[in-house]
Scaffold this motif. Structure first.
Motif, PDB file in Angstrom:
ATOM      1  N   UNK A  44     -16.045   4.086  -8.173  1.00 31.50           N
ATOM      2  CA  UNK A  44     -16.845   4.795  -7.167  1.00 31.50           C
ATOM      3  C   UNK A  44     -16.839   4.081  -5.816  1.00 31.50           C
ATOM      4  N   UNK A  45     -15.678   4.046  -5.180  1.00 32.61           N
ATOM      5  CA  UNK A  45     -15.518   3.397  -3.873  1.00 32.61           C
ATOM      6  C   UNK A  45     -14.805   4.362  -2.943  1.00 32.61           C
ATOM      7  N   UNK A  46     -14.980   4.125  -1.666  1.00 28.68           N
ATOM      8  CA  UNK A  46     -14.375   5.001  -0.657  1.00 28.68           C
ATOM      9  C   UNK A  46     -12.993   4.477  -0.259  1.00 28.68           C
ATOM     10  N   UNK A  47     -12.130   4.335  -1.259  1.00 28.39           N
ATOM     11  CA  UNK A  47     -10.758   3.888  -1.039  1.00 28.39           C
ATOM     12  C   UNK A  47      -9.834   4.794  -1.844  1.00 28.39           C
ATOM     13  N   UNK A  48      -8.633   4.992  -1.350  1.00 27.69           N
ATOM     14  CA  UNK A  48      -7.695   5.835  -2.087  1.00 27.69           C
ATOM     15  C   UNK A  48      -7.225   5.118  -3.349  1.00 27.69           C
ATOM     16  N   UNK A  49      -7.211   5.873  -4.437  1.00 24.05           N
ATOM     17  CA  UNK A  49      -6.828   5.324  -5.736  1.00 24.05           C
ATOM     18  C   UNK A  49      -5.460   5.850  -6.151  1.00 24.05           C
ATOM     19  N   UNK A  50      -4.637   4.931  -6.703  1.00 26.20           N
ATOM     20  CA  UNK A  50      -3.339   5.296  -7.261  1.00 26.20           C
ATOM     21  C   UNK A  50      -3.324   4.960  -8.747  1.00 26.20           C
ATOM     22  N   UNK A  51      -3.087   5.960  -9.570  1.00 28.42           N
ATOM     23  CA  UNK A  51      -2.943   5.705 -11.001  1.00 28.42           C
ATOM     24  C   UNK A  51      -1.573   5.138 -11.324  1.00 28.42           C
ATOM     25  N   UNK A  52      -0.582   5.450 -10.482  1.00 30.10           N
ATOM     26  CA  UNK A  52       0.795   5.005 -10.692  1.00 30.10           C
ATOM     27  C   UNK A  52       1.106   3.845  -9.747  1.00 30.10           C
ATOM     28  N   UNK A  53       1.463   2.701 -10.313  1.00 31.10           N
ATOM     29  CA  UNK A  53       1.690   1.498  -9.508  1.00 31.10           C
ATOM     30  C   UNK A  53       2.884   1.653  -8.578  1.00 31.10           C
ATOM     31  N   UNK A  54       3.938   2.308  -9.033  1.00 31.36           N
ATOM     32  CA  UNK A  54       5.105   2.499  -8.175  1.00 31.36           C
ATOM     33  C   UNK A  54       4.768   3.375  -6.969  1.00 31.36           C
ATOM     34  N   UNK A  55       3.941   4.374  -7.190  1.00 34.46           N
ATOM     35  CA  UNK A  55       3.528   5.215  -6.062  1.00 34.46           C
ATOM     36  C   UNK A  55       2.723   4.405  -5.053  1.00 34.46           C
ATOM     37  N   UNK A  56       1.834   3.535  -5.550  1.00 29.96           N
ATOM     38  CA  UNK A  56       1.058   2.707  -4.633  1.00 29.96           C
ATOM     39  C   UNK A  56       1.957   1.746  -3.873  1.00 29.96           C
ATOM     40  N   UNK A  57       2.923   1.145  -4.564  1.00 30.38           N
ATOM     41  CA  UNK A  57       3.847   0.228  -3.904  1.00 30.38           C
ATOM     42  C   UNK A  57       4.636   0.947  -2.816  1.00 30.38           C
ATOM     43  N   UNK A  58       5.080   2.166  -3.105  1.00 33.33           N
ATOM     44  CA  UNK A  58       5.851   2.926  -2.120  1.00 33.33           C
ATOM     45  C   UNK A  58       5.017   3.276  -0.890  1.00 33.33           C
ATOM     46  N   UNK A  59       3.706   3.427  -1.085  1.00 28.04           N
ATOM     47  CA  UNK A  59       2.814   3.783   0.021  1.00 28.04           C
ATOM     48  C   UNK A  59       2.304   2.566   0.781  1.00 28.04           C
ATOM     49  N   UNK A  60       2.609   1.348   0.285  1.00 24.69           N
ATOM     50  CA  UNK A  60       2.031   0.119   0.838  1.00 24.69           C
ATOM     51  C   UNK A  60       3.061  -0.705   1.608  1.00 24.69           C
ATOM     52  N   UNK A  61       2.551  -1.410   2.609  1.00 24.55           N
ATOM     53  CA  UNK A  61       3.374  -2.395   3.321  1.00 24.55           C
ATOM     54  C   UNK A  61       3.292  -3.750   2.636  1.00 24.55           C
ATOM     55  N   UNK A  62       2.208  -3.969   1.904  1.00 26.87           N
ATOM     56  CA  UNK A  62       1.968  -5.243   1.241  1.00 26.87           C
ATOM     57  C   UNK A  62       1.173  -4.966  -0.022  1.00 26.87           C
ATOM     58  N   UNK A  63       1.507  -5.669  -1.085  1.00 27.33           N
ATOM     59  CA  UNK A  63       0.850  -5.481  -2.373  1.00 27.33           C
ATOM     60  C   UNK A  63       0.237  -6.806  -2.807  1.00 27.33           C
ATOM     61  N   UNK A  64      -1.047  -6.797  -3.179  1.00 26.86           N
ATOM     62  CA  UNK A  64      -1.735  -7.998  -3.642  1.00 26.86           C
ATOM     63  C   UNK A  64      -2.141  -7.801  -5.098  1.00 26.86           C
ATOM     64  N   UNK A  65      -1.788  -8.764  -5.950  1.00 26.07           N
ATOM     65  CA  UNK A  65      -2.101  -8.700  -7.376  1.00 26.07           C
ATOM     66  C   UNK A  65      -3.385  -9.471  -7.629  1.00 26.07           C
ATOM     67  N   UNK A  66      -4.424  -8.770  -8.098  1.00 22.14           N
ATOM     68  CA  UNK A  66      -5.702  -9.419  -8.418  1.00 22.14           C
ATOM     69  C   UNK A  66      -6.190  -9.052  -9.821  1.00 22.14           C
ATOM     70  N   UNK A  67      -5.394  -8.314 -10.590  1.00 27.24           N
ATOM     71  CA  UNK A  67      -5.839  -7.842 -11.906  1.00 27.24           C
ATOM     72  C   UNK A  67      -5.719  -8.942 -12.952  1.00 27.24           C
TER      73      UNK A  67
END
Length: 313
Positions: free
Chosen positions: A183-206
């Motif tokens: 419940x946050x006001x940020x766009x969510x990606x269920x697919x990691x590859x889709x998020x990577x394609x949409x991102x300039x930088x990826x940070x791993x915190x999981x």
């Protein structure tokens, strides 16, 4: 002489001196020997009395839990629980606590520093000045602006949430991925590859889980692209290190900043030699204040669960 009035706690973590003194004061403290045979002998002799346990890197599997039938709580000094059979502890009703909420801010601070150091090329700019190259080349190469970036955060737990706040304050557009939306006001990606394609930088915190091991795969790095960056401040085995090295060799990504590694403290020569990669020795929570707060949390969780009066510090 045994103190039968105090709960018995098994110490399986290297903790600050003050914390060890507190544990000795509040509990009958058994120290788990590093040698396998000595540890097994201690568990055979006293394991049935142990009600609490401190933990850091020791492997706690079903066999160890069988040797601790009275165990009520495991208080971990770390954030990650990949060395603990959490399914088995849950089945046995054993409380498990960790320190992710304690260390989140300092780990997020380090991640923010790595993001800035990577995108602004700070280590190489420092080397440029120290080498005396500035007089002959007055204009250093242009770098990238975090303010203009979409940054994907993989894992929006305590650390990821703290990082998202910091990145947003810098002007970045933050998106996130994980097993489910929050419940946050940020766009969510269920697919990691889709998020990577949409991102300039990826940070791993999981956290490192069976489903996140190797999650940053060759396919994800390919989606991140030749102008994309990777930062990992979680666990090394979440990133396919061979795929990362290959992507760097092919200029398939722009660079990486890594605080954790697949087989740390061993770091592949290919990463050490690549000036597009920033390397730090797993220092995410490594400040005096946070490490002591993490240790204090271990003691506080044990005293609360085992009915011991809270300590006054």
């Amino acid at each position: 002489m045994r103190d039968f009035a105090k709960p018995v706690v098994l110490n399986a973590a290297k903790l600050p001196d003050r914390t060890m003194e507190e544990l000795d004061s509040a509990f009958e403290l058994l120290r788990l020997p590093p040698e396998k045979e000595a540890a097994e002998a201690l568990l055979r002799a006293r394991g049935g009395e142990v009600r609490g346990m401190t933990l850091r890197k020791t492997i706690v599997d079903r066999a160890m839990l069988d040797a601790l039938p009275a165990l009520e709580i495991i208080a971990s000094y770390s954030a990650g629980l990949e060395n603990l059979d959490t399914a088995e502890t849950a089945a046995r009703g054993i409380t498990v606590t960790n320190s992710s909420h304690i260390l989140a801010r300092d780990v997020a601070n380090l991640a923010t520093g790595l993001v800035l150091a990577l995108t602004r090329d700070i280590p190489n700019a420092d080397a440029f000045v120290r080498a005396g190259a500035w007089p002959g080349q007055p204009q250093y190469r242009l770098t990238r602006s975090v303010t203009a970036m979409t940054i994907g955060v993989l894992g929006l737990g305590a650390i990821g949430s703290a990082l998202a706040e910091r990145l947003a304050a810098l002007g970045a557009s933050v998106v996130y991925g994980g097993p489910r939306p929050k419940p946050v006001d940020l766009r969510y990606y269920a697919d990691l590859r889709e998020m990577a394609a949409a991102s300039d930088l990826l940070v791993v915190t999981c956290p490192l889980l069976p489903e996140t091991r190797g999650a940053i795969s060759a396919e994800v790095l390919e989606a991140l692209g030749p102008r994309g960056y990777l930062v990992n401040i979680s666990r090394g085995r979440i990133v396919d290190e061979a795929a990362l090295i290959d992507a760097l060799a092919r200029d398939a990504i722009a660079g990486a900043a890594l605080d954790v590694f697949e087989r740390e403290p061993e770091v592949p020569a290919a990463l050490i030699e690549d000036r597009r990669v920033i390397l730090t020795p797993h220092i995410g929570s490594g400040t005096e204040e946070t490490r002591q707060a993490m240790a204090d949390n271990v003691v506080d969780q044990l005293t609360a669960k085992l009915g011991v009066a809270p300590l006054v510090r």
